[in-house]
Structures are given as C-alpha cells and as structure tokens.
Design an enzyme around this catalytic site. Structure first.
Site, short mmCIF file in Angstrom:
data_model
loop_
_atom_site.label_atom_id
_atom_site.label_comp_id
_atom_site.label_asym_id
_atom_site.label_seq_id
_atom_site.Cartn_x
_atom_site.Cartn_y
_atom_site.Cartn_z
N PHE A 1 11.48 14.78 9.73
CA PHE A 1 10.31 13.94 9.96
C PHE A 1 10.48 13.10 11.23
O PHE A 1 9.53 12.90 11.98
CB PHE A 1 10.06 13.01 8.77
CG PHE A 1 9.69 13.72 7.49
CD1 PHE A 1 8.98 14.91 7.51
CD2 PHE A 1 10.06 13.19 6.26
CE1 PHE A 1 8.64 15.57 6.35
CE2 PHE A 1 9.72 13.84 5.08
CZ PHE A 1 9.01 15.03 5.12
N HIS B 1 3.59 -0.81 4.02
CA HIS B 1 2.93 0.43 3.63
C HIS B 1 4.03 1.47 3.41
O HIS B 1 4.81 1.76 4.33
CB HIS B 1 1.99 0.89 4.75
CG HIS B 1 1.23 2.14 4.43
ND1 HIS B 1 0.16 2.17 3.58
CD2 HIS B 1 1.39 3.43 4.88
CE1 HIS B 1 -0.33 3.40 3.51
NE2 HIS B 1 0.40 4.18 4.28
N SER C 1 0.86 -1.19 0.00
CA SER C 1 0.00 0.00 0.00
C SER C 1 0.89 1.23 0.00
O SER C 1 2.05 1.18 0.43
CB SER C 1 -0.94 0.00 1.21
OG SER C 1 -0.23 -0.16 2.43
N GLU D 1 1.07 5.65 0.54
CA GLU D 1 0.46 6.87 1.08
C GLU D 1 0.84 8.08 0.25
O GLU D 1 2.00 8.25 -0.14
CB GLU D 1 0.91 7.09 2.52
CG GLU D 1 0.30 8.36 3.14
CD GLU D 1 0.76 8.58 4.56
OE1 GLU D 1 0.29 7.82 5.44
OE2 GLU D 1 1.58 9.49 4.80
N ASP E 1 -2.35 15.58 13.99
CA ASP E 1 -1.36 16.50 14.55
C ASP E 1 -2.02 17.83 14.89
O ASP E 1 -2.78 18.38 14.10
CB ASP E 1 -0.23 16.75 13.55
CG ASP E 1 0.51 15.46 13.22
OD1 ASP E 1 0.70 14.64 14.14
OD2 ASP E 1 0.89 15.28 12.05
#
Length: 279
Positions: free
Chosen positions: A211, A261, A10, A12, A104
């Site tokens: 990140f 993912h 998968s 994102e 967030d």
C-alpha cells in the site's frame, strides 16, 4: 463498549466482492458502530470499477442506525450524466455528504474520466446541486506519487479547497511530523479547512508495504526492519503494529488533531484495540 468518544472518529470500508466478504463487513461495521463514530466512508474502485457496489454498500450501511455514511466519488465515476444519476440516487436516500477524489487510474488506462482533477468534480457537484452536498477531499502529507513537488502538492490541495470543501482526510502515514509539517504549510497558504489524519493500523507487513508503494507513503527504515524481524509470526506483527499505532495516534491527539480516520480494510479488531487503548 458504549463509551462516549473523546475525539472525532471515522472509519473507511471498501465494497465487498463476495458473500463471505459482505458477512465480514457487516460484522465489522456492527462492532465499530459501538465506538460512536462521526461517519463511515465507502471507497470507490480504480477507474470507477465499483461504482454500483459502492452505492449498494452505502445504502446497506445506511439501513442501520447511525452514523452517517459518506460515499467516495472519483473523477472516473463515468460521464457527467452518470455521476448526476448517482448523486440523485444518494439525495433520494438522504445522503448529502460526498468524499470527492480524482481516483486511481487503472493499470493500462492512459487517462482519467471526463473530469481530470478533483476540483473539477467538486465544482460540477456544487454547480448542479447548489447548497446541497458537504464535500470531503483527500490530501497527501508526503506528496502524491504523481505530484512533482511539495509546493505543487499544496497548490493542488488549495485548488480543491477553493472549489468548496468542508473537510480533508490525509493518506495514511507513519511519521507524525509529516502531518504537522503539511498542516503548517497549508495554514501558511491560507487553507483553514480541517485536516483529519488518516491512519492504517499495521496488521500485515507485506500488505502495508505494498500500500505504501501505491500511495507514496514513507515507511521509516527502522519500522521496516522491525516488522521484517518478526518473519511469518503474524501474531507478533499485529501486537507490535497495534502498539505502534496507539503511540502514533496518541502523539497526534496530544497536538490537538480534529479527529482520526481509520482505514480498516473491513476488519474490526486492530481498530478496536487502538481506539479502546486511546479512550
């Protein structure tokens, strides 16, 4: 390119903010579709800042053939009525999968929205739409930055699972032992929900280090030093980053993870290189 995938995949994406970014995303998703993924997911901005853009991106992606598209929905998606309106829109377009998150909190915003935690949002969705939505949630093998302890992290995750979820996807990590330790503790806590590892291919050292700071991901010191040693040589960073990511994913697959993912950052090359090497 039209290979049958050998493990769950998968990808994102985030909603594009400019026409140029939209062109890049559409090109990226077209390339990644050829890997026969199980689904795409589309993120939801801090404080619900991309609520409209998320829906638009999801519906745009859904106009193409397979795979299914899963919108992210955070607790900061607005009032219960606004969230209900959004869910009604998704149902009208045949979208019955949601990735539910606390989300967030934007800088300077003292609190989250109407729902404080993801389990409350999940309970709301199931109450308003019984037996309608499949719910995916996020989890943190290396502990959410705001969580006080590892034990609390497992407890909060179990609250989400008990609210009714179908799968979980981890925050990205670089240490496979962190993932397996987390899964082991989840199993001991009675959690049997499939937990898919989330992986972010390394393509830019300064970006991924930033990140890590946001997400609480631990970047091993040796990995930091290795990436720093390349200086501004982006090609070498990308080459090493791809090799590292392939090895990380292979370690996970060798231990029987349910899939992978990928956090693509709307770019195809690094993810393509990793998946093709694994296949």
């Amino acid at each position: 390119m039209n290979k049958q995938k050998q493990f769950g995949l998968s990808f994102e994406f985030f909603p594009p903010k400019t026409p140029e970014q939209k062109v890049i995303l559409l090109d990226t998703q077209e390339k990644l579709r050829k890997l026969n993924p199980d689904f795409f997911s589309v993120t939801f901005g801090a404080g619900g800042s991309t609520i409209t853009a998320t829906a638009e991106t999801v519906l745009e992606l859904k106009t193409h053939e397979t795979p299914k598209v899963i919108p992210h929905l955070s607790c900061m998606g607005g009032t219960p009525q606004e969230i209900e309106d959004l869910l009604n829109q998704y149902i009208q377009h045949g979208i019955t999968d949601i990735l539910a998150l606390r989300g967030d909190v934007p800088s300077g915003m003292g609190s989250v929205g109407y729902f404080r935690y993801a389990n409350e949002l999940i309970e709301f969705i199931h109450e308003k739409y019984p037996n309608t939505f499949n719910i995916t949630v996020g989890c943190y093998p290396e502990i959410h930055p705001e969580t006080e302890s590892f034990e609390s992290e497992i407890k909060y995750f179990k609250q989400k699972v008990d609210a009714g979820v179908n799968r979980a996807i981890t925050q990205f990590f670089f240490n496979p032992d962190a993932y397996f330790n987390y899964v082991d503790h989840c199993e001991k806590a009675g959690i049997d929900t499939p937990i898919t590892p989330g992986i972010m291919p390394i393509t830019n050292f300064s970006n991924i280090k930033r990140f890590c700071g946001f997400c609480g991901t631990d970047m091993p010191r040796w990995l930091q030093y290795k990436l720093q040693s390349y200086g501004d040589d982006r090609k070498s960073i990308q080459q090493f980053g791809t090799e590292f990511t392939i090895k990380l994913c292979q370690q996970l697959l060798d231990q029987g993870v349910p899939g992978i993912h990928f956090y693509t950052l709307n770019r195809a090359k690094a993810t393509l290189d990793v998946v093709e090497a694994l296949q």
